[in-house]
Write an enzyme that holds these catalytic residues in place. Structure first.
Site, PDB file in Angstrom:
ATOM      1  N   CYS A 135       5.970  -4.047  -0.866  1.00 31.50           N
ATOM      2  CA  CYS A 135       4.853  -4.276  -1.788  1.00 31.50           C
ATOM      3  C   CYS A 135       3.968  -5.391  -1.238  1.00 31.50           C
ATOM      4  O   CYS A 135       4.447  -6.496  -0.996  1.00 31.50           O
ATOM      5  CB  CYS A 135       5.343  -4.649  -3.180  1.00 31.50           C
ATOM      6  SG  CYS A 135       3.953  -5.003  -4.294  1.00 31.50           S
ATOM      7  N   THR A 198       1.380   1.120   0.843  1.00 33.65           N
ATOM      8  CA  THR A 198      -0.078   0.986   0.992  1.00 33.65           C
ATOM      9  C   THR A 198      -0.467   0.048   2.135  1.00 33.65           C
ATOM     10  O   THR A 198       0.303  -0.814   2.542  1.00 33.65           O
ATOM     11  CB  THR A 198      -0.698   0.450  -0.306  1.00 33.65           C
ATOM     12  OG1 THR A 198      -0.065  -0.782  -0.632  1.00 33.65           O
ATOM     13  CG2 THR A 198      -0.514   1.423  -1.445  1.00 33.65           C
ATOM     14  N   GLY A 248       1.699   8.999   1.584  1.00 31.91           N
ATOM     15  CA  GLY A 248       0.460   8.353   2.020  1.00 31.91           C
ATOM     16  C   GLY A 248      -0.666   9.363   1.932  1.00 31.91           C
ATOM     17  O   GLY A 248      -0.903  10.114   2.874  1.00 31.91           O
ATOM     18  N   GLY A 270       1.686  10.540  -4.656  1.00 28.15           N
ATOM     19  CA  GLY A 270       1.433   9.255  -5.310  1.00 28.15           C
ATOM     20  C   GLY A 270       0.110   9.222  -6.037  1.00 28.15           C
ATOM     21  O   GLY A 270      -0.032   9.749  -7.145  1.00 28.15           O
TER      22      GLY A 270
END
Lengths: 308, 268
Positions: A135, A198, A248, A270
């Site tokens: 994260c 990310t 992704g 996602g």
């Protein structure tokens, strides 16, 4: 193969039997309940919960999200009810689901990962544990572990010692060489690897001359990052010998197929869920159609079929 | 009967500019659209777009037609997303997720609803006012804008109220000044006012402050950057004013916990 024939979409990833290889990515499906009106959760292979941490977290100050070309930035900051809040308020619903539930965890210290793992293991019925060492939006834990091969290995080996459940390490792309981190988590006992989380990004309000996000930087997701994710998947595929969960920017059946062919044993949907809550179920249906048209009896046979 | 939210494809039924930059978009839904209640919103995006615009746009429902399956939204063309929306023509297909969020609470029988809108924050109040009038109530509608050209035409405002009071920052139409001036006057006139507001953040903060000082209940419909609109992204939060039991509850999700809040619940 005739249209009437059933295609086998099932797969077994790191010891987890999945009805199909389409999972809902952590942080994009809450704890399942909010999605129920739009998506029959039994239709997807599994759901990966929003990250839980040992203690409840308020998350970052808003604004937390902003749209960017072909994607979005988020800086939520792991707002979550904490381990006990999860057990008391979120697990009762999740435990009734007819799909696999993988619990995603993060913690400020290596030791706390072990304590969380033991508690989650004891719930019974959890299919696996995904460890968020990636994260980008918190000050302690998360990517601070995931950027360092040794710290990543410490976290994963600690989780490993506390459970026999499948352990999945979720990797960050914000490193010089993702294969180095992948090797270290696999050596530390990870049964599978999820990639990518990310990419760190930023957006600026030119009128106010300020960063748009309260946290200044955030994590970039959506179609914009798909080529990056595929390239990293391809590299990691050659570096380690465990199943890979690719994510992704996957928004369509075509995207999912690209990841499967490149070597992902399963894929995670996602950000696409934000745009179309039923996106994952559409992809499951699309994979079946693709196999029927292409005469493929078992989707699993397609995994890693990329030609050089 | 409790109706659930749905993700459906609709068709642009009519689309026109109704004030400087403001456009009124009416959408017909192919299937059965669960009827939006005043304060609820929809997440829309031109169908079959893939990456631009990427996320849907959350827009409050301003009009519903309970007979046919049409509803209306009003928006201001301010950026690439709303520009893409403004390019849509009659017959174009549009993805509609909704209705989302919580509606305005019911008005007590003996209360006088005072609706205070600013800029493009007026649409949910038009829905509310029209609904209240259908139940026999007589709401006051106060609307502020920067200038006359930014005011919605009376034919859109008047179905929501027989008492429309306008203000402009530059004095080009109605009261020269802010909606809070007109609100202060209305609060003096009315015995039991209840205020409903939607508009730019500074305006709603001023309305919240004025109503709290006057000990008048005020419900605010908030707008925030939003990704999903149904609670999973946790992006559209605002801070609660009350001390939360857990840090987890410090911020509240506008999409599913709101968008309508008692104005005293929120840190302005």
């Amino acid at each position: 193969m005739s249209d009437a024939q059933q295609v086998d979409l099932s797969t077994r990833v790191a010891g987890i039997d999945l009805a199909n290889p389409v999972l809902l990515a952590s942080g994009t499906c809450g704890y399942g309940e909010e999605l129920e009106p739009f998506l029959r959760l039994a239709e997807v292979g599994g759901i990966i919960t929003k990250t839980i941490t040992p203690e409840p977290r308020s998350g970052n100050r808003p604004p937390r999200i902003v749209e960017t070309p072909s994607g979005m930035l988020n800086a939520i900051g792991l707002q979550n009810p904490g381990l006990e809040g999860f057990v008391e308020h979120k697990w009762p619903f999740l435990s009734t689901l007819e799909t696999k539930v993988i619990v995603n965890i993060a913690a400020p210290t290596v030791e706390q990962h072990g304590e969380m793992t033991a508690r989650i293991d004891a719930l019974g019925g959890v299919a696996g544990i995904e460890v968020n060492i990636s994260c980008p939006n918190i000050r302690e834990g998360g990517v601070l572990f995931g950027c360092n091969p040794r710290a990543s290995a410490d976290v994963i080996s600690t989780v490993r010692r506390h459970t026999k459940l499948p352990v999945i390490a979720k990797l960050t792309p914000n490193v010089t060489d993702i294969t180095e981190i992948a090797r270290s988590v696999v050596d530390a006992g990870a049964d599978a690897v999820s990639l990518i989380n990310t990419l760190v990004g930023m957006a600026v309000d030119i009128e106010a001359r300020r960063p748009i996000l309260g946290n200044v930087t955030g994590g970039l997701s959506g179609p914009a990052i798909k080529p990056v994710a595929l390239a990293m998947l391809w590299k990691v595929r050659q570096a380690v010998d465990v199943p890979l969960l690719g994510l992704g920017g996957i928004s369509s059946t075509q995207d999912a197929l690209e990841f499967l062919i490149t070597g992902a044993s399963a894929i995670q949907v996602g950000t696409a869920t934000f745009v179309k809550p039923g996106a994952a179920a559409d992809i499951v249906a699309g994979l079946g159609d693709y196999c029927r048209k292409a005469g493929i009896a078992r989707l699993d046979d397609l995994v890693g079929s990329l030609k050089s | 009967m409790e109706e659930t939210t749905k993700d459906l494809e609709g068709v642009v039924f009519s689309h026109e500019e109704v004030a400087d930059g403001f456009r009124f978009l009416q959408i017909r839904i192919d299937g059965h659209l669960p009827c939006a209640r005043p304060g609820q919103f929809v997440q829309i995006r031109p169908s079959r777009t893939t990456t631009t615009p990427f996320l849907r746009m959350p827009l409050s429902v301003s009009h519903v037609d309970r007979v046919g399956s049409t509803f209306g939204v009003l928006y201001d063309v301010v950026g690439p997303k709303t520009r893409a929306l403004s390019d849509m023509n009659e017959g174009d297909r549009i993805d509609c997720l909704g209705p989302l969020g919580n509606p305005f609470p019911d008005v007590p029988d003996d209360a006088r609803p005072v609706l205070v809108g600013g800029g493009i924050g007026v649409p949910p109040l038009l829905h509310l006012g029209t609904h209240l009038r259908s139940t026999g109530m007589d709401p006051i509608l106060i609307v502020g804008a920067r200038t006359a050209g930014k005011h919605l035409p009376l034919e859109l405002l008047s179905p929501a109220s027989e008492h429309v009071r306008l203000a402009t920052d530059d004095g080009s139409l109605g009261h020269h000044g802010f909606v809070t001036d007109l609100l202060a006057q209305a609060l003096k006139e009315e015995d039991k006012p209840v205020v409903y507001t939607c508009g730019p953040h500074p305006m709603m903060a001023a309305v919240a402050s004025a109503t709290e000082s006057a000990d008048v209940r005020c419900y605010s419909s908030l707008e925030e950057y939003m990704a999903c609109g149904f609670g999973v992204c946790v992006g559209c939060v605002v801070e609660r004013r009350t001390q939360a039991n857990s840090p987890y509850d410090q911020f509240t999700r506008v999409c599913v916990d709101g968008p309508v809040y008692d104005a005293t619940e929120i840190v302005w």
